[in-house]
Write an enzyme that holds these catalytic residues in place. Structure first.
Site, PDB file in Angstrom:
ATOM      1  CB  CYS A   8      58.189  24.179   0.407  1.00 15.50           C
ATOM      2  SG  CYS A   8      57.142  23.252   1.468  1.00 15.50           S
ATOM      3  N   GLY A  34      60.793  29.560   3.841  1.00 18.78           N
ATOM      4  CA  GLY A  34      60.430  28.635   4.895  1.00 18.78           C
ATOM      5  C   GLY A  34      61.411  28.713   6.038  1.00 18.78           C
ATOM      6  CG  ASN A 107      57.062  24.964  -3.195  1.00 14.04           C
ATOM      7  OD1 ASN A 107      56.144  25.141  -2.407  1.00 14.04           O
ATOM      8  ND2 ASN A 107      57.479  25.890  -4.026  1.00 14.04           N
ATOM      9  N   GLY A 108      54.495  22.568  -2.726  1.00 14.19           N
ATOM     10  CA  GLY A 108      53.182  22.498  -3.368  1.00 14.19           C
ATOM     11  C   GLY A 108      52.258  21.652  -2.535  1.00 14.19           C
ATOM     12  CE1 TYR A 250      55.637  39.176   1.794  1.00 14.17           C
ATOM     13  CE2 TYR A 250      54.541  37.044   1.689  1.00 14.17           C
ATOM     14  CZ  TYR A 250      55.247  37.988   2.394  1.00 14.17           C
ATOM     15  OH  TYR A 250      55.584  37.773   3.699  1.00 14.17           O
ATOM     16  CB  SER A 291      56.492  42.721   1.856  1.00 15.09           C
ATOM     17  OG  SER A 291      55.689  43.461   2.740  1.00 15.09           O
ATOM     18  CB  CYS A 390      45.856  29.336  -1.595  1.00 15.51           C
ATOM     19  SG  CYS A 390      47.049  28.468  -2.635  1.00 15.51           S
TER      20      CYS A 390
HETATM   21  S1  SF4 Z   1      45.281  30.533  -5.225  1.00 13.21           S
HETATM   22 FE1  SF4 Z   1      46.538  32.413  -5.052  1.00 13.21          FE
HETATM   23  S2  SF4 Z   1      48.245  31.886  -3.680  1.00 13.21           S
HETATM   24 FE2  SF4 Z   1      47.298  29.951  -4.370  1.00 13.21          FE
HETATM   25  S3  SF4 Z   1      48.491  29.317  -6.138  1.00 13.21           S
HETATM   26 FE3  SF4 Z   1      46.752  30.462  -6.912  1.00 13.21          FE
HETATM   27  S4  SF4 Z   1      47.497  32.591  -7.058  1.00 13.21           S
HETATM   28 FE4  SF4 Z   1      48.957  31.470  -5.775  1.00 13.21          FE
END
Ligand code: SF4
Length: 470
Positions: A8, A34, A107-108, A250, A291, A390
């Site tokens: 997001c 996004g 976002n999250g 990234y 990237s 994640c």
């Molecule tokens: S687990 Fe990796 S991608 Fe997810 S918030 Fe933490 S550093 Fe970022």
């Protein structure tokens, strides 16, 4: 896509002038965060107006409908690739409550959202969307109903949530931006040239509007945007910062400044560090476009090996469809990147990229380079091996999807068929970012997370130095 996916972007603008177009341009600038759904909600004396839909922001918000977005205050949202089961789930989520209509962009991820929704249902709330954002709205409404002020209602409601968030809200005609106490998702503030303020996921959107970058929103800080000033409320103590390291490596545009540090600078330093720690004799350094570009320039600078772009990207092919067999995967990679044969033939090439998830794209590119005559293909990677999911909003949800999950670096090297493979070390990564490891989330590389999660370890169970020494 063989890349971690950000889900997001959020934006909020309050001005003395209509905000639909500035919000549109902000979202256009943040489109890399996004591409699946987009939406804008504005507010004026007639209420909340919204345009939301599937597609890129210019496909959703057009000259035919932008004039519906009246008002000098509003918020916006972009969502990555989750398939939404119904239209109401598209953000900004708009909910009519007993305390008036509210709009919210997020976002999250709220990790305890299923529990929150269940409890709210037991209390009699009927959900019109499948979203955690609607649960947040009901939690806030409950507190408003009890007579709390808007800011206190937000504090009491968000205290019940666990997870990561950069939020923009419209509540009772007022516009707010809030960042979680870990500062995991980025959010920053700008002043518009002709009056008014904005809060956006990345600073590049502030620059593009010709606005002045003011600062990042602090972890745990709620900011109210008005045409004349920003009003700050430190809702929560900053408990432990845990900025997502992937923003610099990234997700964010390299020309964005996240918590005071430009993505481009971090990527360049990572490349230099890779050249120092993982040298190899070669004729040229080439990025995986786009990237790996800044990382590759840093590697060339650090190693003294010439930088050349041996691969050219087709910018209009954005997605890899699920390809049933190896031949189809090859076609897909060839659609996305092509080789400049005369640059690579007979050469020893160092390919540089930001990260490897499944390894399918890098394997196909290495094989393509060999078929086009490259003598050797060496790969250098700007993040340590990704091995853990994640839980904080990035689309990497199971260990099985990572090629490095149950493999050593040597095994991955063999699997992708290259002459050598090296990743930046966790220590090299942290030093290239330039913040203490204690202020970063490194969950997907170390398997320890900045919040309590069922069957996962909290950071820092080891001493920070233990995994930095890798
Ligand atoms: S687990 Fe990796 S991608 Fe997810 S918030 Fe933490 S550093 Fe970022």
């Amino acid at each position: 896509m063989d890349k971690p996916q950000e889900k997001c972007a959020v934006a909020a603008i309050v001005s003395r002038h209509p905000v639909a177009r500035p919000l549109f341009f902000s979202l256009r600038t943040l489109q890399h965060r996004g591409q699946e759904y987009a939406g804008i909600a504005t507010v004026d004396e007639r209420g909340i107006h919204s345009v939301r839909g599937k597609g890129l922001v210019h496909q959703v918000v057009t000259e035919d409908n932008i004039d519906e977005l009246t008002g000098n205050a509003g918020i916006g949202h972009l969502l990555y690739s989750i398939k939404l089961s119904k239209r109401e789930n598209i953000q900004p989520v708009i909910v009519k409550t007993s305390e008036g209509s509210m709009a919210i962009s997020h976002n999250g991820i709220i990790v305890n959202s299923p529990d929150l929704r269940n409890k709210l249902r037991e209390e009699g709330h009927i959900f019109f969307t499948d979203t955690e954002e609607e649960a947040m709205v009901y939690l806030i409404t409950k507190e408003l109903h009890r007579g709390k002020s808007v800011t206190e209602a937000i504090r009491l409601a968000m205290r019940k949530t666990e997870g990561s968030y950069a939020l923009t809200f419209i509540i009772q005609d007022r516009v707010f931006a809030l960042r979680d106490p870990m500062g995991n998702r980025p959010l920053c503030l700008g002043r518009l040239p002709d009056g008014g303020f904005m809060a956006v996921s990345e600073s590049v959107a502030i620059q593009v509007l010709g606005a002045e970058f003011l600062r990042d929103v602090e972890p745990g800080e709620l900011v109210e945007l008005t045409p004349d000033r920003l009003i700050s409320y430190q809702l929560f103590p900053e408990t432990h910062k845990a900025h997502c390291f992937f923003e610099w490596v990234y997700f964010a545009r390299p020309d964005s400044r996240i918590d005071g540090i430009f993505g481009y600078d971090v990527r360049f330093r990572i490349g230099e560090r890779l050249a120092k720690d993982n040298p190899v004799e070669a004729d040229l350094v080439s990025p995986i476009p786009d990237s790996g570009r800044a990382h590759a320039i840093g590697y060339a600078h650090g190693s003294g090996i010439p930088y050349l772009e041996g691969l050219i990207k087709n910018r209009y092919v954005t997605r890899t469809f699920i390809m049933p067999d190896r031949d189809a995967q090859r076609t897909s990679v060839r659609l996305k990147v092509n080789v400049l044969d005369h640059l690579v033939a007979g050469k020893r090439i160092i390919l540089v990229d930001d990260s490897i998830v499944r390894g399918t794209t890098i394997r196909e590119i290495a094989s393509l380079l060999r078929r086009r005559g490259a003598a050797e293909v060496h790969v250098r990677v700007g993040s340590p091996p990704l091995r853990h999911p994640c839980y904080l909003g990035i689309d990497m949800t199971t260990r099985d999807e990572f090629i490095a999950h149950d493999r050593t670096v040597e095994e991955v090297e063999k699997e992708i068929g290259v002459d050598s493979l090296a990743y930046i070390s966790p220590k090299g990564l942290v030093e290239s970012i330039g913040l203490p490891a204690e202020q970063l989330c490194l969950g997907c590389i170390i398997g320890e997370y900045p919040l309590k999660l069922p069957s996962e370890r909290m950071r820092f169970q080891h001493r920070v130095e233990d995994y930095l020494s890798e």
